[in-house]
Write a protein that holds these residues in place. Structure first.
Motif, PDB file in Angstrom:
ATOM      1  N   ASN A  99      21.289  51.360 -29.249  1.00  0.00           N
ATOM      2  CA  ASN A  99      21.390  52.356 -27.542  1.00  0.00           C
ATOM      3  C   ASN A  99      19.276  52.110 -27.896  1.00  0.00           C
ATOM      4  O   ASN A  99      19.184  53.322 -26.400  1.00  0.00           O
ATOM      5  CB  ASN A  99      21.747  53.570 -27.752  1.00  0.00           C
ATOM      6  N   ALA A 100      18.725  51.379 -28.889  1.00  0.00           N
ATOM      7  CA  ALA A 100      17.536  51.899 -28.507  1.00  0.00           C
ATOM      8  C   ALA A 100      16.776  51.834 -27.200  1.00  0.00           C
ATOM      9  O   ALA A 100      15.926  53.070 -27.095  1.00  0.00           O
ATOM     10  CB  ALA A 100      16.467  51.024 -29.162  1.00  0.00           C
ATOM     11  N   LYS A 101      16.718  51.520 -26.323  1.00  0.00           N
ATOM     12  CA  LYS A 101      15.979  50.706 -25.246  1.00  0.00           C
ATOM     13  C   LYS A 101      16.846  52.526 -24.126  1.00  0.00           C
ATOM     14  O   LYS A 101      15.323  52.319 -23.563  1.00  0.00           O
ATOM     15  CB  LYS A 101      16.302  49.479 -24.474  1.00  0.00           C
ATOM     16  N   LYS A 102      18.126  52.438 -24.259  1.00  0.00           N
ATOM     17  CA  LYS A 102      18.322  53.914 -23.604  1.00  0.00           C
ATOM     18  C   LYS A 102      17.756  55.067 -23.923  1.00  0.00           C
ATOM     19  O   LYS A 102      16.774  56.199 -23.383  1.00  0.00           O
ATOM     20  CB  LYS A 102      19.798  54.271 -23.872  1.00  0.00           C
ATOM     21  N   HIS A 103      16.783  55.074 -25.373  1.00  0.00           N
ATOM     22  CA  HIS A 103      16.708  56.330 -26.027  1.00  0.00           C
ATOM     23  C   HIS A 103      15.522  55.985 -25.754  1.00  0.00           C
ATOM     24  O   HIS A 103      14.595  57.051 -24.817  1.00  0.00           O
ATOM     25  CB  HIS A 103      16.382  56.372 -27.669  1.00  0.00           C
ATOM     26  N   CYS A 104      14.582  55.330 -25.484  1.00  0.00           N
ATOM     27  CA  CYS A 104      13.110  54.840 -25.121  1.00  0.00           C
ATOM     28  C   CYS A 104      12.676  55.665 -23.508  1.00  0.00           C
ATOM     29  O   CYS A 104      12.018  56.098 -23.355  1.00  0.00           O
ATOM     30  CB  CYS A 104      12.400  53.465 -25.307  1.00  0.00           C
ATOM     31  N   LYS A 105      13.690  55.224 -22.713  1.00  0.00           N
ATOM     32  CA  LYS A 105      13.588  55.485 -20.736  1.00  0.00           C
ATOM     33  C   LYS A 105      13.646  57.198 -20.938  1.00  0.00           C
ATOM     34  O   LYS A 105      13.191  57.715 -20.502  1.00  0.00           O
ATOM     35  CB  LYS A 105      14.666  54.573 -20.555  1.00  0.00           C
ATOM     36  N   ALA A 106      15.301  57.121 -22.063  1.00  0.00           N
ATOM     37  CA  ALA A 106      15.339  58.763 -21.717  1.00  0.00           C
ATOM     38  C   ALA A 106      14.482  60.085 -21.539  1.00  0.00           C
ATOM     39  O   ALA A 106      13.761  61.017 -21.531  1.00  0.00           O
ATOM     40  CB  ALA A 106      16.777  59.004 -22.418  1.00  0.00           C
ATOM     41  N   GLY A 107      13.814  59.310 -23.418  1.00  0.00           N
ATOM     42  CA  GLY A 107      12.033  59.859 -23.496  1.00  0.00           C
ATOM     43  C   GLY A 107      11.090  59.858 -22.886  1.00  0.00           C
ATOM     44  O   GLY A 107      10.680  61.322 -22.581  1.00  0.00           O
ATOM     45  N   PHE A 108      11.108  58.710 -22.075  1.00  0.00           N
ATOM     46  CA  PHE A 108       9.896  58.729 -20.871  1.00  0.00           C
ATOM     47  C   PHE A 108      10.458  60.068 -20.015  1.00  0.00           C
ATOM     48  O   PHE A 108       9.130  60.276 -19.344  1.00  0.00           O
ATOM     49  CB  PHE A 108       9.579  57.097 -20.723  1.00  0.00           C
ATOM     50  N   ASP A 109      11.293  59.285 -19.854  1.00  0.00           N
ATOM     51  CA  ASP A 109      11.436  60.091 -18.681  1.00  0.00           C
ATOM     52  C   ASP A 109      11.880  61.906 -18.719  1.00  0.00           C
ATOM     53  O   ASP A 109      11.607  62.518 -17.805  1.00  0.00           O
ATOM     54  CB  ASP A 109      13.193  59.906 -18.149  1.00  0.00           C
ATOM     55  N   ALA A 110      11.361  62.262 -19.974  1.00  0.00           N
ATOM     56  CA  ALA A 110      11.872  63.680 -20.237  1.00  0.00           C
ATOM     57  C   ALA A 110      10.360  64.161 -19.975  1.00  0.00           C
ATOM     58  O   ALA A 110       9.405  64.799 -19.974  1.00  0.00           O
ATOM     59  CB  ALA A 110      12.359  64.136 -21.694  1.00  0.00           C
ATOM     60  N   LEU A 111       9.218  62.656 -21.024  1.00  0.00           N
ATOM     61  CA  LEU A 111       7.778  63.023 -20.530  1.00  0.00           C
ATOM     62  C   LEU A 111       7.334  63.148 -19.454  1.00  0.00           C
ATOM     63  O   LEU A 111       6.098  63.692 -18.815  1.00  0.00           O
ATOM     64  CB  LEU A 111       7.682  61.583 -21.142  1.00  0.00           C
ATOM     65  N   TRP A 112       8.146  62.323 -18.787  1.00  0.00           N
ATOM     66  CA  TRP A 112       7.095  61.918 -17.609  1.00  0.00           C
ATOM     67  C   TRP A 112       7.470  63.576 -16.804  1.00  0.00           C
ATOM     68  O   TRP A 112       6.255  63.944 -15.594  1.00  0.00           O
ATOM     69  CB  TRP A 112       7.772  61.487 -16.344  1.00  0.00           C
ATOM     70  N   ARG A 113       8.370  63.807 -17.022  1.00  0.00           N
ATOM     71  CA  ARG A 113       8.995  65.467 -15.937  1.00  0.00           C
ATOM     72  C   ARG A 113       7.997  66.573 -16.670  1.00  0.00           C
ATOM     73  O   ARG A 113       7.467  67.331 -15.930  1.00  0.00           O
ATOM     74  CB  ARG A 113      10.761  65.960 -16.084  1.00  0.00           C
ATOM     75  N   MET A 114       7.826  66.610 -17.370  1.00  0.00           N
ATOM     76  CA  MET A 114       6.780  67.096 -18.301  1.00  0.00           C
ATOM     77  C   MET A 114       5.343  67.415 -17.576  1.00  0.00           C
ATOM     78  O   MET A 114       4.732  68.362 -17.289  1.00  0.00           O
ATOM     79  CB  MET A 114       6.589  67.242 -20.268  1.00  0.00           C
ATOM     80  N   LEU A 115       4.845  65.650 -17.524  1.00  0.00           N
ATOM     81  CA  LEU A 115       3.891  65.103 -16.877  1.00  0.00           C
ATOM     82  C   LEU A 115       3.744  65.539 -15.412  1.00  0.00           C
ATOM     83  O   LEU A 115       2.624  66.102 -14.491  1.00  0.00           O
ATOM     84  CB  LEU A 115       3.616  64.006 -17.505  1.00  0.00           C
ATOM     85  N   GLY A 116       4.488  65.303 -14.487  1.00  0.00           N
ATOM     86  CA  GLY A 116       4.308  64.176 -13.715  1.00  0.00           C
ATOM     87  C   GLY A 116       4.740  65.464 -12.069  1.00  0.00           C
ATOM     88  O   GLY A 116       5.084  66.479 -11.835  1.00  0.00           O
TER      89      GLY A 116
END
Length: 175
Positions: free
Chosen positions: A158-175
């Protein structure tokens, strides 16, 4: 440098230069032909690993795309580098907390990450982190990346899913 990566990753910063030299297949004295001191080796290795990580993150960055897509690309590349190079990641983590890394090497390391810093500045200009110090935002991003990388390594299916979920969390923090 490859030998130093392997030894520091497995033994930490206290690893003897004789062990690094042995791993490299050279005499301990020969190691000091290339590096004046162990600290010199560690500083050069720190800069090399930071540059490699930054280059991987920015590789084929779609500069014409919208910022979120650029961010996902950069994040995915960075995490791919970290998960495919666990010894380098571990060594860089050790070096990042070493008292032997000079302010000049830290500055050089920060300069190699300038492309990622520019992304962070642009991506947070209208978001909730717009007034936070950049160093704080970088620390949060690194913590999120480390957690995501750990999950990607533990659950490669599930590495790709984890990668995307991590980015989505980062983006919510940033954007």
């Amino acid at each position: 440098m490859s030998a130093a990566i392997r030894v520091i990753a497995s033994q930490g910063l206290g690893a003897a230069t004789a062990t690094i030299a042995q791993e490299a297949g050279v005499s301990n004295g020969s190691l000091f032909t290339y590096f004046e001191t162990k600290a010199d080796l560690m500083n050069q290795l720190y800069i090399e690993l930071k540059a490699e990580m930054a280059a991987a993150a920015l590789d084929r960055l779609p500069t014409k795309s919208e910022i979120r897509k650029q961010g996902l690309h950069m994040w995915s590349n960075w995490l791919r580098w970290a998960t495919s190079s666990p010894e380098k990641r571990r060594t860089l983590a050790h070096l990042g907390v070493s008292d032997d890394i000079t302010p000049e090497s830290l500055q050089t390391g920060h300069q190699t990450m300038a492309g990622m810093a520019k992304f962070l500045e642009r991506s947070r200009e209208n978001g909730p982190m717009r007034n936070a110090p950049l160093g704080f935002v970088v620390a949060l991003m690194n913590a999120m990346a480390d957690a995501t990388i750990d999950f990607m390594i533990r659950d490669p299916a599930n590495a790709k899913k984890h990668c995307k979920a991590g980015f989505d969390a980062l983006w919510r923090m940033l954007g």
